[in-house]
Design a protein around this motif. Structure first.
Motif, mmCIF file in Angstrom:
data_model
loop_
_atom_site.group_PDB
_atom_site.id
_atom_site.type_symbol
_atom_site.label_atom_id
_atom_site.label_comp_id
_atom_site.label_asym_id
_atom_site.label_seq_id
_atom_site.Cartn_x
_atom_site.Cartn_y
_atom_site.Cartn_z
ATOM 1 N N TYR A 127 -58.000 74.704 29.199
ATOM 2 C CA TYR A 127 -58.286 73.320 28.835
ATOM 3 C C TYR A 127 -59.733 72.887 29.086
ATOM 4 O O TYR A 127 -60.318 72.182 28.260
ATOM 5 C CB TYR A 127 -57.300 72.365 29.506
ATOM 6 N N GLN A 154 -53.038 66.892 18.180
ATOM 7 C CA GLN A 154 -53.219 67.656 19.416
ATOM 8 C C GLN A 154 -53.943 66.867 20.506
ATOM 9 O O GLN A 154 -53.824 67.168 21.665
ATOM 10 C CB GLN A 154 -53.969 68.953 19.120
ATOM 11 N N LYS A 155 -54.718 65.853 20.089
ATOM 12 C CA LYS A 155 -55.365 64.917 21.020
ATOM 13 C C LYS A 155 -56.337 65.571 21.989
ATOM 14 O O LYS A 155 -56.474 65.121 23.115
ATOM 15 C CB LYS A 155 -54.323 64.123 21.822
ATOM 16 N N LEU A 156 -56.933 66.663 21.563
ATOM 17 C CA LEU A 156 -57.991 67.237 22.392
ATOM 18 C C LEU A 156 -59.312 66.865 21.737
ATOM 19 O O LEU A 156 -60.003 67.699 21.172
ATOM 20 C CB LEU A 156 -57.827 68.758 22.497
ATOM 21 N N CYS A 157 -59.625 65.585 21.782
ATOM 22 C CA CYS A 157 -60.808 65.102 21.088
ATOM 23 C C CYS A 157 -61.928 64.934 22.094
ATOM 24 O O CYS A 157 -61.702 64.463 23.202
ATOM 25 C CB CYS A 157 -60.571 63.748 20.445
ATOM 26 N N GLU A 165 -58.952 57.518 23.061
ATOM 27 C CA GLU A 165 -57.822 57.585 22.150
ATOM 28 C C GLU A 165 -57.240 56.218 21.805
ATOM 29 O O GLU A 165 -57.281 55.275 22.593
ATOM 30 C CB GLU A 165 -56.725 58.496 22.704
ATOM 31 N N MET A 221 -62.061 71.334 26.149
ATOM 32 C CA MET A 221 -62.640 69.992 26.241
ATOM 33 C C MET A 221 -64.155 70.037 26.434
ATOM 34 O O MET A 221 -64.783 69.000 26.650
ATOM 35 C CB MET A 221 -61.997 69.214 27.382
#
Lengths: 561, 317, 135
Positions: free
Chosen positions: A119, A207-210, A557, A123
Motif C-alpha cells: 500500500y 478502488q479509491k487509491l487516489c 474523497e 499511495m
C-alpha cells in the motif's frame, strides 16, 4: 436468423405449451421463486427460444472469430492455437522475497509475471513514511527506489517475460523504473512487454487509491499512454479496469458500462495529445472480474467485446481492426470468497474461471481459496493455477471457439447487456463525461446502492451463499490454514536499504532532477522522460510523488454511501 | 462536584472531552442540559459565529477546511459544527462532513462536531444553537456552523450566526434559483466557489444583478468573493471580509443585532415551552392519540387537526 | 421535552488499504437501524480516529481493515483510547483478520471481530446488545 413463418410457428407452439404442459407441471411442482433475476437485475425467463433472438443477424452481430465485431473472440482459432495466459498476481515482503516467488512461478509453468505492490508504494509513499507504519511489504512488494526494482527482477531477463504491474497513481514512476532496469540489462526498449494498470479514473469510484485530483490523474494516465505509443511499442500502457468497480459492489452491467466509459475518456484524452486513434488504441487493454452468475458473466464478456469494437469503429473512426480489439484480462472475483468453509472457494473459482474462458479472455488470474483469510500460501496458489490448467487441458472447453454462441439464452443476454450498457453510456455522455460524473458522485452512488442491495439480499436469504447464510457448519469451524505472515523485520530491512540508497546516491543530482520535474509538471509536459531520468538518479518514489503532490494537490474523497 | 458541574468546569477550561459531553447532553435533551447552559451562558458572546450555507455540491466542507486553516494561521481557536440530515424514515443519520477536515481533528485548538438534524427543519439541528454556546464558552474565537445544504429553507442559520456566508458554484444548474428564492436575503457575504471553472463569472454577475434588486438601502453591502476551495485561492480575502463584517457589526449594529438575536431566542424558547406543555397535556388526556389515529386513517390532515384541537381545547385560555 | 438519546457510531478505516465496501455497507445498515453514523473516510491515523471519537462523543467505534496492518495499528488505537480516558466507548472490528490474531485483539479491549460474510443484522444486534452503559 430465422424466417418469420418459423418464428410464428414457434410462438404458437410456445403459447400452447404455456397453456397445457406448463400449468399442469407447475400445479404439482411450483417454481422455487416467483421471479428469477441475475445480479444486474435482469429478469431471467423460464425458457429461451428462437423468438428471443429473432432480430439477430449472424454476420452483423456475431460474425467469425477474429473479425468484426469480435463477439466470438479476437483470434481466429482462439484457444485451439494458444491457451490463454495464466497470470497469477504475486508480491509480498521485500524485493528479494517476491523475486524468489517469481522464479518459483516461472518454474511451475506460468507464462507471465504479475506484480502486487504494497500500500505505501501504491499511495506513492516511501517505506519510511509515517503513513507506511505496519504496511511495508504486507499486501505486496515494497518498491521505494530503483534499487528495489533491480532486486525484484534480478536474474529475470526482461525480454523473455512479460510483466504486469498493478499500479495506478504512481504508474509512470514504476514504469520508469522498469525501463531503467531494462536499460541496465541491455534490453532494447521496443522489446519490453507488459502492462501497467494505470487506470486512474476508476480509482475515484472503485478502488479509491487516489493520490491526485481527477484531472491531473487523467493527465498522468494519458502521459503513459502517449509515451508508450511513441517509445514502448510492446507495452500495454493501461489496463482499463472493471474488476475494482465490480469488487466495490457494482453489478455486471455497471461494471461493463462504467469500464467502457472510462475507456472512452482515455481515448478522448489521448487524441487531444495529437495522436491518431490507430496509433495507440491497439495497445489499450481491459481487466474484468468474473463473478458467480455463470451465464451473466459470459454474456458480459461477449457484449463488452462487441460494444468496444463498435465504439472504436463508430465513435472514434478507427481503421485498424486491432484498434477495435478488446483484449482482456480476467480475475475471478475476490469478494465472492468466503472465510467460512474456505475449500468451497476452489469450486467458486472454478466456475468463475470457466465463465471467463467461455467468454473468451486473453489472460486469467484465479484466486486462492484462503484469500478471505490472509495472503495466499504457496499451496493455495498452486491449486488456483492447477484449476486453470485443468480447464485448459482436461475439460475440452478450449477445443472449439466460442462454444456457447447460438444459445438462445446467451445471445439474448448478450444483447440485453449491450443495450443497457449503451443506455448508461448515453447517460454519462449527457452528464458531461467521466470526470463530471465522478465529481457529481454518480458512479459512487450507483455502486453504493448495488453493494447495499446485494448485502441485503444475502441478509434476507434472497440470495444464498453456501456456508454463509445456508449450509453452515454449527459451531466454530477450524481449517488448519498455514497462514502466510510477513515478517515485521521486512519493514526494518526495507527502511535500512532505502536509507543506504539515499546516502550513497548523488544527492545534488537528485535535487536538480526533482526541480526539473517540478518545472515540467507546471508546464504540463509529458512527465515520463523526466521521471525516467529521476529514477535513474535514484530519486525515490516518495520524492517524485511529493513533487507532483505539490503541483497537483491531493485528492480528498467524495463520500457517497 | 456533580457530574454536570464537572463538565461545566471542563468546558470553561477548553477541555475537548467536556465539550463533547456537554454537546451530547444538549442533543439528547438531557434534563442536565438546562443547568449546564445556565452555567455557561455568562461566558458566551465572545466568539465570532459564522454560518455557512449553500446547495449541495457547492464545496462547503472543503472551503470550511481551508477557512479553518487560515484562522489557525492567524492564531485563532476554532470550533466547527457540521449539520447533516436525519432520515425521517429510520431516525438514523449519516454524518460525513468532517471527512474533509480530518487532518484538523488532531489540532489542539480545533473542535469539530457532526450533528444530525434529528428532524428539526431549517438547515440546522435544534441543538445547534446551544452547542454553539458551549463552544463559545470554551474559548473558541471563531465558530463555524455548516448547514445541511438542501437549499432554500435554510434560513434558521440567521438566528444563530453573526455573519452568514452563502456559497454558490457554477455548474450546479437550477440551484441559483434556490439562492434567489431563499438565501438571498440572509447573506452577509457571497462566495462563488470553484471559480476556476467556466461560467464562474456568469455566476458572479447573476448574484450581482440580484443584489442590485434587493439591497439598495442596506448599510452593509454583501461582497461577492471568488474562491477555489481545492487550492485555497480566495480564502484569505474571504477571511478579511468576515473580519470586516465582524467589525461592522460591532460598531454599528452590534447592539441591534444581538437584541434581535436575543428576541429570536426568547421567542423560540417561549414557543418551545408552550408547545411542549400543550402537547404533554394532550398526551395525558389521550386526545393526542385519538387525533393521531384520525390522521393516520386520513380522516383529517395534520394542519386542520392542530387548528381544531387548539380551538376546542383552549378556548377558555 | 423528553430526553432522547441516539446511538452514535464512528466507522473508521485505519491503514492504507482502500477496501471500503464493507465499512460503507455496515455504516449504511447501522444508519438504517436508526443510529447516527460518522464515517471519516479512508486512511485514518490512530490519532485521528481516537480524536474523532472523543470530539463526536460516540458510543461505539467500528474499525475496518483489510490490509493486514491490524497488528501494528489496533494496539496503538486502544492505547490512545485509554490515554484519552474514553472508558465508555465500545470498540469492534471487521475485515480480513486471521482467526489466530483474534484472542490477542480481544485482550487489548476489542470486543468482537467480524470476518467476511457477517450479516449486517448480526452486527446491528451486537451493537445494541453491547452498548456501553452511560450515566
Amino acid at each position: 436468423m430465422f424466417d418469420k413463418e418459423r418464428i410464428k410457428e414457434i410462438e404458437k407452439q410456445r403459447e400452447r405449451w404455456e397453456n397445457t404442459t406448463l400449468p399442469k407441471w407447475i400445479s404439482h411442482h411450483p417454481e422455487r421463486r416467483k421471479e428469477f433475476r441475475n445480479h444486474s437485475g435482469m429478469q431471467i425467463k423460464r425458457v429461451y427460444t428462437p423468438e428471443d433472438i429473432q432480430e439477430m443477424d449472424y454476420m452483423r452481430d456475431l460474425g467469425f472469430p477474429g473479425e468484426y465485431p469480435f463477439t466470438r473472440g479476437l483470434h481466429a482459432t482462439m484457444y485451439r492455437g494458444r491457451i490463454w495466459t495464466m497470470r497469477m498476481f504475486a508480491g509480498y515482503g521485500t524485493a528479494e522475497d517476491t523475486n524468489k516467488r517469481f522464479k518459483y512461478l516461472l518454474s511451475e509453468g506460468e507464462t507471465g509475471l504479475s506484480t502486487a505492490f504494497d500500500y505505501p508504494t501504491i499511495m506513492g509513499y516511501d517505506s519510511d513514511h509515517p503513513m507506511a507504519r505496519g504496511e511495508v511489504g504486507v499486501c505486496g512488494v515494497a518498491v521505494s527506489s530503483l534499487k528495489d526494482m533491480e532486486i525484484l527482477f534480478d536474474g529475470i531477463p526482461l525480454d523473455k517475460v512479460t510483466t504486469s504491474m498493478t499500479i495506478n497513481g504512481p504508474a509512470s514512476t514504476l514504469l520508469a523504473m522498469y525501463v531503467a532496469v531494462g536499460d541496465k540489462q541491455g534490453v532494447p526498449r521496443e522489446k519490453l512487454g507488459g502492462t501497467t494498470q494505470n487506470d486512474n479514473l476508476k480509482e475515484f469510484f472503485a478502488q479509491k487509491l487516489c493520490i491526485f485530483p481527477p484531472k491531473p490523474s487523467l493527465k498522468l494516465s494519458t502521459d503513459v499512454i502517449e509515451y508508450c505509443a511513441r517509445h514502448l511499442p510492446k507495452w500495454n500502457p493501461i489496463s482499463i479496469s472493471g474488476y475494482h468497480i465490480r469488487e466495490a459492489g457494482a453489478t455486471a452491467l455497471q461494471e461493463l458500462a462504467f469500464t467502457l466509459y472510462d475507456g472512452i475518456a482515455y481515448v478522448e484524452s489521448t487524441l487531444e495529445r495529437g495522436l491518431k486513434v490507430d496509433d495507440f488504441a491497439p495497445r489499450l487493454s481491459f481487466f474484468f472480474a468474473s463473478h458467480n452468475d455463470f451465464f451473466e458473466e459470459i454474456a458480459k464478456f461477449r457484449a463488452a467485446r462487441r460494444l468496444w469494437a463498435k465504439i472504436m469503429k463508430e465513435r472514434f473512426h478507427a481503421k485498424n481492426p486491432r484498434s477495435m480489439w478488446m483484449r482482456m484480462h480476467v480475475q475471478t472475483s475476490g469478494c465472492t470468497l468466503t472465510a467460512q468453509q474456505p475449500l468451497n472457494n476452489i469450486v467458486r473459482t472454478t466456475i468463475q474461471a470457466l465463465a471467463a474462458v467461455l467468454g473468451g479472455t486473453q489472460s486469467l488470474h484465479t484466486n486462492s481459496f484462503d484469500e478471505a483469510l490472509c495472503l495466499p500460501t504457496e499451496e493455495a496458489v498452486r491449486v488456483a493455477l492447477r484449476t486453470q490448467q485443468i480447464i485448459a487441458y482436461e475439460s475440452g472447453v478450449a477445443d472449439t471457439v466460442d462454444p456457447l454462441a447460438g444459445s438462445y439464452y446467451i445471445e439474448a443476454l448478450t444483447n440485453e447487456m449491450e443495450e443497457k450498457a449503451m443506455e448508461y453510456i448515453q447517460k454519462i455522455d449527457d452528464m458531461g463525461g467521466a470526470i463530471a460524473a465522478i465529481e457529481k458522485g454518480f458512479f459512487q452512488k450507483e455502486i453504493a446502492n448495488s453493494a447495499y442491495r446485494y448485502q441485503r439480499e444475502i441478509d434476507e436469504k434472497k440470495r444464498i451463499i453456501v456456508g454463509v447464510n445456508e449450509y453452515t457448519i454449527k459451531g466454530e469451524e477450524e481449517y488448519p490454514l498455514k497462514i502466510l505472515r510477513v515478517d515485521p523485520k521486512v519493514e526494518e530491512e526495507q527502511i535500512a536499504r532505502l536509507q543506504k540508497v539515499k546516502r550513497e546516491r548523488d544527492n545534488r543530482k537528485v535535487k536538480e532532477v526533482l526541480e526539473k520535474l517540478h518545472y515540467a509538471a507546471e508546464k504540463d509536459e509529458n512527465l515520463m522522460p523526466t521521471i525516467i531520468e529521476a529514477v535513474k538518479a535514484y530519486a525515490t518514489l516518495g520524492e517524485i510523488t511529493e513533487v507532483l503532490r505539490k503541483v497537483y494537490g491531493e485528492y480528498k474523497e467524495l463520500i457517497v454511501i | 462536584m456533580s457530574k454536570t458541574e464537572e463538565i461545566v468546569k471542563g468546558v470553561l477550561a477548553g477541555n475537548k472531552r467536556s465539550i463533547a459531553k456537554a454537546i451530547t447532553l444538549i442533543e439528547n435533551n438531557d434534563p442536565e442540559a438546562k443547568k449546564l447552559l445556565a452555567h455557561v451562558y455568562s461566558h458566551t458572546g465572545k466568539a465570532h459565529i459564522i454560518g455557512i450555507t449553500g446547495p449541495g455540491g457547492s464545496g462547503k466542507s472543503t472551503l470550511i477546511e481551508k477557512i479553518v486553516r487560515e484562522y489557525r494561521r492567524n492564531g485563532k481557536k476554532v470550533g466547527v459544527i457540521a449539520v447533516d440530515p436525519t432520515s425521517p424514515f429510520t431516525g438514523g443519520a449519516f454524518l460525513g462532513d468532517r471527512i474533509r477536515m480530518q487532518e484538523l481533528s488532531t489540532d489542539e485548538d480545533v473542535f469539530i462536531r457532526s450533528m444530525a438534524t434529528r428532524n428539526y427543519l431549517g438547515g440546522i439541528a435544534r441543538a445547534t444553537k446551544d452547542a454553539v454556546k458551549v463552544l463559545d464558552a470554551s474559548g473558541k474565537d471563531v465558530i463555524i456552523v455548516e448547514t445541511v445544504g438542501a437549499g432554500q429553507s435554510e434560513v434558521e442559520i440567521i438566528k444563530i450566526a453573526d455573519s452568514v456566508v452563502v456559497i454558490h458554484a457554477p455548474g450546479l444548474g437550477d440551484e441559483i434559483q434556490a439562492i434567489k428564492a431563499g438565501l438571498m436575503e440572509i447573506a452577509d457575504i457571497f462566495v462563488v466557489n470553484k471559480a476556476d471553472r467556466e461560467n464562474a463569472d456568469k455566476a458572479v454577475i447573476d448574484i450581482q444583478s440580484m443584489l442590485q434588486l434587493n439591497n439598495k438601502e442596506k448599510a452593509w453591502k454583501p461582497p461577492i468573493i471568488k474562491t477555489v476551495a481545492l487550492t485555497g485561492e480566495g480564502v484569505t480575502e474571504l477571511i478579511e471580509k468576515l473580519e470586516e463584517h465582524r467589525k461592522f457589526l460591532e460598531k454599528e449594529k452590534a447592539r441591534k443585532k444581538s437584541l434581535s438575536k436575543a428576541e429570536a431566542e426568547l421567542v423560540e424558547a417561549i414557543k418551545e415551552q408552550t408547545a411542549n406543555s400543550i402537547i404533554e397535556k394532550l398526551r395525558k388526556e389521550g386526545t393526542l392519540e385519538e387525533v393521531l389515529q384520525k390522521i393516520v386513517k386520513k380522516e383529517i390532515d395534520p394542519v386542520s387537526a392542530a387548528e381544531k384541537l387548539l380551538k376546542e381545547k383552549f378556548k377558555k385560555e | 421535552m423528553q430526553s432522547t438519546r441516539k446511538i452514535r457510531v464512528l466507522i473508521a478505516k485505519p491503514g492504507l488499504d482502500s477496501h471500503d465496501r464493507g465499512a460503507k455497507v455496515v455504516a449504511r445498515a447501522l444508519r438504517d437501524a436508526g443510529m447516527e453514523v460518522i464515517y471519516t473516510g479512508l486512511r485514518q491515523t490512530p490519532e485521528q480516529i481516537v480524536e474523532t471519537a472523543l470530539q463526536e462523543d460516540v458510543d461505539v467505534i467500528g474499525l475496518s481493515i483489510l490490509s493486514g496492518a491490524h497488528k501494528a495499528l489496533f494496539p496503538r488505537i486502544m492505547e490512545l483510547i485509554k490515554e484519552k480516558g474514553l472508558t465508555d466507548v465500545m470498540v469492534f472490528a471487521g475485515g480480513i483478520i486471521p482467526e489466530e490474531d483474534i484472542p490477542e485483539l480481544k485482550k487489548i479491549g476489542i470486543k468482537e471481530v467480524f470476518g467476511p460474510g457477517t450479516p449486517t443484522d448480526k452486527i446491528i444486534k451486537f451493537v445494541l446488545e453491547n452498548l456501553p452503559k452511560r450515566t
